[in-house]
Design an enzyme around this catalytic site. Structure first.
Site, PDB file in Angstrom:
ATOM      1  CD  GLN A 165      -2.960  -1.056   2.293  1.00 62.76           C
ATOM      2  OE1 GLN A 165      -2.683  -1.723   3.278  1.00 62.76           O
ATOM      3  NE2 GLN A 165      -4.046  -0.313   2.220  1.00 62.76           N
ATOM      4  CG  HIS A 219      -0.804  -6.164   5.292  1.00 67.54           C
ATOM      5  ND1 HIS A 219      -0.885  -5.412   6.457  1.00 67.54           N
ATOM      6  CD2 HIS A 219      -1.941  -5.888   4.609  1.00 67.54           C
ATOM      7  CE1 HIS A 219      -2.007  -4.713   6.459  1.00 67.54           C
ATOM      8  NE2 HIS A 219      -2.669  -4.985   5.337  1.00 67.54           N
ATOM      9  CG  ASN A 277      -3.139  -7.142   8.352  1.00 66.53           C
ATOM     10  OD1 ASN A 277      -3.236  -6.525   9.403  1.00 66.53           O
ATOM     11  ND2 ASN A 277      -3.949  -6.901   7.328  1.00 66.53           N
ATOM     12  CD  GLU A 278      -7.752  -6.571   8.276  1.00 66.50           C
ATOM     13  OE1 GLU A 278      -8.333  -6.756   7.187  1.00 66.50           O
ATOM     14  OE2 GLU A 278      -7.782  -5.487   8.883  1.00 66.50           O
ATOM     15  CE1 TYR A 329      -9.539   0.832   9.451  1.00 68.32           C
ATOM     16  CE2 TYR A 329      -9.422  -1.560   9.652  1.00 68.32           C
ATOM     17  CZ  TYR A 329      -8.809  -0.351   9.404  1.00 68.32           C
ATOM     18  OH  TYR A 329      -7.462  -0.306   9.120  1.00 68.32           O
ATOM     19  CD  GLU A 366      -4.899  -2.607   9.557  1.00 62.14           C
ATOM     20  OE1 GLU A 366      -6.013  -2.323   9.046  1.00 62.14           O
ATOM     21  OE2 GLU A 366      -4.085  -3.371   9.016  1.00 62.14           O
ATOM     22  CD1 TRP A 394      -5.891   2.289   7.361  1.00 62.96           C
ATOM     23  CD2 TRP A 394      -4.116   1.020   7.868  1.00 62.96           C
ATOM     24  NE1 TRP A 394      -5.355   1.861   6.184  1.00 62.96           N
ATOM     25  CE2 TRP A 394      -4.256   1.082   6.467  1.00 62.96           C
ATOM     26  CE3 TRP A 394      -3.049   0.279   8.406  1.00 62.96           C
ATOM     27  CZ2 TRP A 394      -3.387   0.416   5.605  1.00 62.96           C
ATOM     28  CZ3 TRP A 394      -2.200  -0.378   7.552  1.00 62.96           C
ATOM     29  CH2 TRP A 394      -2.372  -0.312   6.161  1.00 62.96           C
ATOM     30  CD  GLU A 433      -6.748   2.037   2.415  1.00 60.85           C
ATOM     31  OE1 GLU A 433      -7.278   0.911   2.502  1.00 60.85           O
ATOM     32  OE2 GLU A 433      -5.955   2.479   3.270  1.00 60.85           O
ATOM     33  CG  PHE A 456      -8.249   4.622   5.570  1.00 59.48           C
ATOM     34  CD1 PHE A 456      -8.998   4.346   6.708  1.00 59.48           C
ATOM     35  CD2 PHE A 456      -8.697   4.124   4.357  1.00 59.48           C
ATOM     36  CE1 PHE A 456     -10.157   3.594   6.638  1.00 59.48           C
ATOM     37  CE2 PHE A 456      -9.860   3.362   4.271  1.00 59.48           C
ATOM     38  CZ  PHE A 456     -10.592   3.092   5.420  1.00 59.48           C
TER      39      PHE A 456
END
Length: 507
Positions: A50, A154, A199-200, A344, A414, A459, A466, A475
């Site tokens: 990113q 990520h 990550n996620e 989020y 985040e 974040w 994005e 962001f």
């Protein structure tokens, strides 16, 4: 059955605490650095694809995101890609300077797998230029007194591994990821003391293999006709299984080879929204608990018990949910020193009949997850349609993890909101300040109740690429002029954080 009742009990306890705490706060909390523990860490976060750019420089190999965005620009909202992104590869010293200027204690960044291993796996050789870049970044951070928090993966699987055996669809990736993590620990672990393996993983599974809107863009045709291949009923569970095992193997390597000398910690960054029952009915409460089982618990439960959540075992029919061997289960149990929480937004969950046709991971919980109830959103919408602002959810998720999963050490890895790109340099982001104030107050509430939260990462440090939205939203605490040489301009929110964090130094 006892496990199901326990899950529901934890869920009800958190809902009850929500009602009690909801009466305490006005609309915009006033925060002080001293409201948080003395050793609480404040930081900002980014990820390699990113922000780095330099996608085709210094020996880096392509990742699945290079392929997804460069070869299929129609899959990105504005047709863009991350080949230059925020150009942090060349401007990292300026970015570290911004972190220092704001007053952050730490920086969470990710390492580009294909920048370290550009040709499939370890046999293809290590790219020394990639090692050098991250050494330079880490050393620059430390020179400014900023702690590095490194994420090993990520979402940017090397395209060479995708071509070789389907990436995370192939069991081979578990050992290849282990070897890659080993390289990271060996080269950077003398200075990096906080690691996140993944990550996620939930986003990888949901958006990459069910919805098909993120790389590698696989799904069932009935879900998204733009997908050229995939199976939303089976592939997500295979990928999720391999992600969990890859995490376990990486932690095992660290503990066996490096922990004694490096004395670092290894965790994982998991995302999930809080799921409120759509109504007060028992059916909707159970549906909300199932929605949690198929999101946060999906990846947390195996790390605590070595097993999948009982709701997943009961609701994923037809032998589609893999199982862990006794050896794998033993490896996974306790395979974390801390848990990162990416938060989020939140949703409502409503009980619906189980589907026997067009089945996917999304339909398996027999719960409809929606951001609205009776036409009323759960909270105000940010620039992205999915980001409905519900600050209480961050507190509820922290308490849920505390009560259900043995009170883990947690970091908010985040948290943030976006605004739409307008083409103009706009640094007045009062809505972002309000978002952070509301969410940080809820984190402070969770700590006051007993949640073991050690830090918070905004974040993001920078406006960046994005993913499927490209550069259409922002962001960042720092504005990046993507049409003007990637020049950086701190926004009002960066100055708000600076004021909050500098109070500690004054006192």
């Amino acid at each position: 059955m006892r496990t199901i009742y326990l899950s529901l009990l934890v869920f009800i306890i958190v809902l009850a605490l929500n009602e009690v705490m909801a009466k305490k706060h006005s609309s915009t909390p006033k925060l002080r650095r001293s409201d948080f523990p003395e050793d609480f860490i404040f930081g900002a976060a980014t990820s390699a694809y990113q922000v780095e750019g330099a996608a085709h420089e210094d020996g880096r190999g392509p990742s699945i995101w290079d392929t997804f965005s460069e070869k299929y620009p129609e899959k990105i909202k504005d047709g863009s890609n991350g080949s230059i992104a925020s150009d942090s590869y060349h401007l990292y010293k300026e970015d570290v300077g911004l972190l220092h200027q704001i007053g952050f204690d730490a920086y969470r960044f990710s390492i580009s797998w294909s920048r370290i291993l550009p040709r499939e796996n370890l046999k293809g050789g290590i790219n020394q230029a990639g090692i050098d870049y991250y050494n330079n970044l880490i050393n620059e951070l430390l020179s400014k007194g900023i702690k590095p928090f490194a994420t090993i993966f990520h979402w940017d699987t090397p395209q060479s591994l995708e071509d070789a055996y389907g990436g995370f669809l192939g069991a081979e990736i578990v050992n290849d990821f282990r070897d890659y993590a080993d390289i990271c620990f060996k080269n950077f672990g003398d200075r990096v003391k906080h690691w996140m393996t993944l990550n996620e993983p939930l986003t990888v599974v949901q958006q990459g293999y069910v919805a098909g809107v993120m790389a590698p863009g696989r799904c069932s045709k009935f879900t998204n006709p733009n997908c050229t291949a995939g199976n939303g009923a089976t592939e997500p569970y295979i990928v999720g299984h391999n992600l969990i095992l890859a995490h376990g193997e990486a932690v095992k390597v660290y503990r066996e080879k490096y922990k004694a000398s490096q004395k670092g910690q290894v965790g994982i960054a998991l995302n999930a929204g809080w799921n409120l029952p759509y109504s007060e009915s028992a059916e909707d409460r159970l549906a909300a608990a199932r929605a949690m089982a198929f999101t946060f618990d999906y990846f947390m439960e195996p790390l605590v018990t070595g097993k999948y959540p009982i709701d997943m075992v009961n609701y994923v029919k037809g032998g589609r949910l893999p199982t862990f061997t006794a050896k794998q289960s033993k490896m996974l149990k306790g395979s974390y020193d801390f848990i990162g929480r990416n938060y989020y937004s939140s949703s409502y969950a409503k009980d619906v009949p189980c589907s026997s046709e067009n089945v996917t991971l999304f339909s398996d919980p027999c719960a409809s997850v929606t951001g609205e109830r009776e036409g009323v959103p759960i909270g105000p919408k940010a620039a992205s349609d999915w980001l409905l602002i519900y600050p209480k959810g961050i507190r509820d998720l922290l308490l849920y993890a505390k009560y259900k999963f043995k009170d883990p050490v947690m970091y908010i890895t985040e948290n943030g909101r976006d605004e739409a790109s307008t083409g103009k340099i706009d640094l007045k982001d009062s809505e972002r300040i309000d978002y952070y104030a509301q969410h940080l107050k809820m984190v402070q509430d969770a700590i006051s109740i007993g949640a073991n939260v050690k830090g918070f990462f905004a974040w993001s440090l920078l406006d960046n690429f994005e993913w499927a939205t490209g550069y259409a939203v922002r962001f960042g605490l720092v504005y990046v002029d993507f049409n003007g040489g990637r020049k950086r301009y701190p926004k009002k929110s960066a100055k708000w954080f600076k004021k909050l964090l500098n109070e500690k130094k004054k006192n």
